[in-house]
Design a protein around this motif. Structure first.
Motif, PDB file in Angstrom:
ATOM      1  N   GLU A   1      64.093  94.143 137.406  1.00  0.00           N
ATOM      2  CA  GLU A   1      64.278  92.724 137.569  1.00  0.00           C
ATOM      3  C   GLU A   1      62.973  91.920 137.146  1.00  0.00           C
ATOM      4  O   GLU A   1      61.853  92.489 137.053  1.00  0.00           O
ATOM      5  CB  GLU A   1      64.513  92.271 139.012  1.00  0.00           C
ATOM      6  CG  GLU A   1      63.584  92.688 139.875  1.00  0.00           C
ATOM      7  CD  GLU A   1      63.920  92.565 141.168  1.00  0.00           C
ATOM      8  OE1 GLU A   1      64.930  91.578 141.397  1.00  0.00           O
ATOM      9  OE2 GLU A   1      63.138  92.917 142.144  1.00  0.00           O
TER      10      GLU A   1
ATOM     11  N   SER B   1      69.777  86.291 132.547  1.00  0.00           N
ATOM     12  CA  SER B   1      69.793  87.261 133.609  1.00  0.00           C
ATOM     13  C   SER B   1      68.621  87.607 134.250  1.00  0.00           C
ATOM     14  O   SER B   1      67.574  87.987 133.432  1.00  0.00           O
ATOM     15  CB  SER B   1      70.593  88.554 133.310  1.00  0.00           C
ATOM     16  OG  SER B   1      71.726  88.385 132.671  1.00  0.00           O
ATOM     17  N   ARG B   2      68.573  87.776 135.399  1.00  0.00           N
ATOM     18  CA  ARG B   2      67.133  88.300 136.195  1.00  0.00           C
ATOM     19  C   ARG B   2      66.974  89.772 136.092  1.00  0.00           C
ATOM     20  O   ARG B   2      65.954  90.472 136.346  1.00  0.00           O
ATOM     21  CB  ARG B   2      67.210  87.872 137.696  1.00  0.00           C
ATOM     22  CG  ARG B   2      67.103  86.308 138.045  1.00  0.00           C
ATOM     23  CD  ARG B   2      66.683  86.267 139.490  1.00  0.00           C
ATOM     24  NE  ARG B   2      65.194  86.394 139.609  1.00  0.00           N
ATOM     25  CZ  ARG B   2      64.772  87.529 140.493  1.00  0.00           C
ATOM     26  NH1 ARG B   2      65.695  88.125 141.293  1.00  0.00           N
ATOM     27  NH2 ARG B   2      63.544  87.930 140.493  1.00  0.00           N
ATOM     28  N   ARG B   3      68.081  90.574 135.932  1.00  0.00           N
ATOM     29  CA  ARG B   3      68.415  91.911 135.828  1.00  0.00           C
ATOM     30  C   ARG B   3      68.567  92.680 134.667  1.00  0.00           C
ATOM     31  O   ARG B   3      69.199  91.912 133.690  1.00  0.00           O
ATOM     32  CB  ARG B   3      69.148  92.576 137.050  1.00  0.00           C
ATOM     33  CG  ARG B   3      68.706  92.221 138.373  1.00  0.00           C
ATOM     34  CD  ARG B   3      69.660  92.600 139.383  1.00  0.00           C
ATOM     35  NE  ARG B   3      69.092  92.392 140.680  1.00  0.00           N
ATOM     36  CZ  ARG B   3      68.543  93.176 141.586  1.00  0.00           C
ATOM     37  NH1 ARG B   3      68.441  94.534 141.169  1.00  0.00           N
ATOM     38  NH2 ARG B   3      68.039  92.725 142.600  1.00  0.00           N
ATOM     39  N   GLY B   4      68.147  93.791 134.414  1.00  0.00           N
ATOM     40  CA  GLY B   4      68.413  94.469 133.202  1.00  0.00           C
ATOM     41  C   GLY B   4      68.218  96.159 133.246  1.00  0.00           C
ATOM     42  O   GLY B   4      67.847  96.456 134.321  1.00  0.00           O
TER      43      GLY B   4
ATOM     44  N   LEU C   1      68.926  92.907 128.737  1.00  0.00           N
ATOM     45  CA  LEU C   1      69.375  92.045 129.825  1.00  0.00           C
ATOM     46  C   LEU C   1      70.943  92.311 130.244  1.00  0.00           C
ATOM     47  O   LEU C   1      71.707  92.693 129.382  1.00  0.00           O
ATOM     48  CB  LEU C   1      69.228  90.627 129.434  1.00  0.00           C
ATOM     49  CG  LEU C   1      67.723  90.092 129.286  1.00  0.00           C
ATOM     50  CD1 LEU C   1      67.719  88.457 129.137  1.00  0.00           C
ATOM     51  CD2 LEU C   1      66.900  90.287 130.777  1.00  0.00           C
ATOM     52  N   GLU C   2      71.132  92.301 131.583  1.00  0.00           N
ATOM     53  CA  GLU C   2      72.470  92.636 131.974  1.00  0.00           C
ATOM     54  C   GLU C   2      73.750  92.056 131.227  1.00  0.00           C
ATOM     55  O   GLU C   2      74.577  92.806 130.961  1.00  0.00           O
ATOM     56  CB  GLU C   2      72.528  92.207 133.356  1.00  0.00           C
ATOM     57  CG  GLU C   2      73.210  93.012 134.247  1.00  0.00           C
ATOM     58  CD  GLU C   2      73.084  92.659 135.672  1.00  0.00           C
ATOM     59  OE1 GLU C   2      72.754  93.780 136.460  1.00  0.00           O
ATOM     60  OE2 GLU C   2      73.272  91.521 136.256  1.00  0.00           O
ATOM     61  N   SER C   3      73.452  90.732 131.146  1.00  0.00           N
ATOM     62  CA  SER C   3      74.629  89.906 130.520  1.00  0.00           C
ATOM     63  C   SER C   3      74.442  89.747 129.208  1.00  0.00           C
ATOM     64  O   SER C   3      75.678  89.593 128.457  1.00  0.00           O
ATOM     65  CB  SER C   3      74.913  88.448 131.415  1.00  0.00           C
ATOM     66  OG  SER C   3      75.276  88.646 132.707  1.00  0.00           O
ATOM     67  N   GLU C   4      73.206  89.334 128.606  1.00  0.00           N
ATOM     68  CA  GLU C   4      73.079  88.619 127.295  1.00  0.00           C
ATOM     69  C   GLU C   4      73.056  90.005 126.288  1.00  0.00           C
ATOM     70  O   GLU C   4      73.139  89.638 125.266  1.00  0.00           O
ATOM     71  CB  GLU C   4      71.875  87.753 127.293  1.00  0.00           C
ATOM     72  CG  GLU C   4      72.118  86.758 128.113  1.00  0.00           C
ATOM     73  CD  GLU C   4      71.746  86.756 129.422  1.00  0.00           C
ATOM     74  OE1 GLU C   4      72.006  85.641 130.381  1.00  0.00           O
ATOM     75  OE2 GLU C   4      71.203  88.027 129.823  1.00  0.00           O
TER      76      GLU C   4
ATOM     77  N   ARG D   1      63.117  82.802 136.576  1.00  0.00           N
ATOM     78  CA  ARG D   1      64.275  82.873 135.397  1.00  0.00           C
ATOM     79  C   ARG D   1      63.622  82.663 134.130  1.00  0.00           C
ATOM     80  O   ARG D   1      62.664  81.790 133.938  1.00  0.00           O
ATOM     81  CB  ARG D   1      65.480  82.158 135.137  1.00  0.00           C
ATOM     82  CG  ARG D   1      66.455  82.127 136.655  1.00  0.00           C
ATOM     83  CD  ARG D   1      67.196  83.371 136.692  1.00  0.00           C
ATOM     84  NE  ARG D   1      68.422  83.321 137.209  1.00  0.00           N
ATOM     85  CZ  ARG D   1      68.339  83.755 138.536  1.00  0.00           C
ATOM     86  NH1 ARG D   1      67.062  84.071 139.062  1.00  0.00           N
ATOM     87  NH2 ARG D   1      69.510  83.579 139.285  1.00  0.00           N
TER      88      ARG D   1
END
Length: 141
Positions: free
Chosen positions: A115, A51-54, A88-91, A14
């Motif tokens: 990722e 997040s690991r993904r985006g 990033l997915e969440s941020e 991460r």
């Protein structure tokens, strides 16, 4: 490469950021002194795994050796690499990093899922400098 910017291995790898307790803004690179949000009076900053993904926001390649102050051995041949800006997915932060070796601009599209994975920035006989890299999801390397 930089202490405290990332942690873990494999699926646990991460990037590490910080979040302000007052305004919930998330920062990377991490911030340990004060909230960077100019509209925030400031709060406690807590370390948070990002997040690991985006999704690919933009990309380009580096075909030429950058000028000084970039540190590189002029005696070694220049190896081009691909740079990827990822939201990033969440941020909803956009972070820049290299793509994993073998991924070129021809392999990427804006909006593609990627990722974050650990990678090697440089190594010599005594040291391996690690960093983060972006890998399209579904690709193993």
């Amino acid at each position: 490469m930089v202490e405290g910017w990332f942690a873990g291995d494999g699926e646990d790898f991460r990037l590490i950021g910080t979040r302000c307790s007052a305004c919930t803004s998330v920062f990377f690179p991490r911030e340990d002194a004060h909230c960077r949000n100019p509209g925030c009076a400031g709060g406690d900053l807590e370390e948070v795994p990002l997040s690991r993904r985006g999704r690919v926001w933009s990309f380009t390649d580096s075909r030429h050796r950058p000028p000084s102050p970039y540190v590189t051995d002029p005696e070694l041949p220049w190896e081009p690499y691909t740079l990827v800006a990822v939201e990033l997915e969440s941020e909803c932060l956009v972070l820049l990093g290299q793509a994993v070796p073998g991924v070129t601009v021809a392999d990427l599209t804006v909006g593609m899922d990627v990722e974050v994975v650990p990678g090697v920035l440089h190594e010599d006989a005594e040291t391996i400098w690690t960093t983060w890299q972006w890998r399209p999801t579904g690709v193993t390397a």
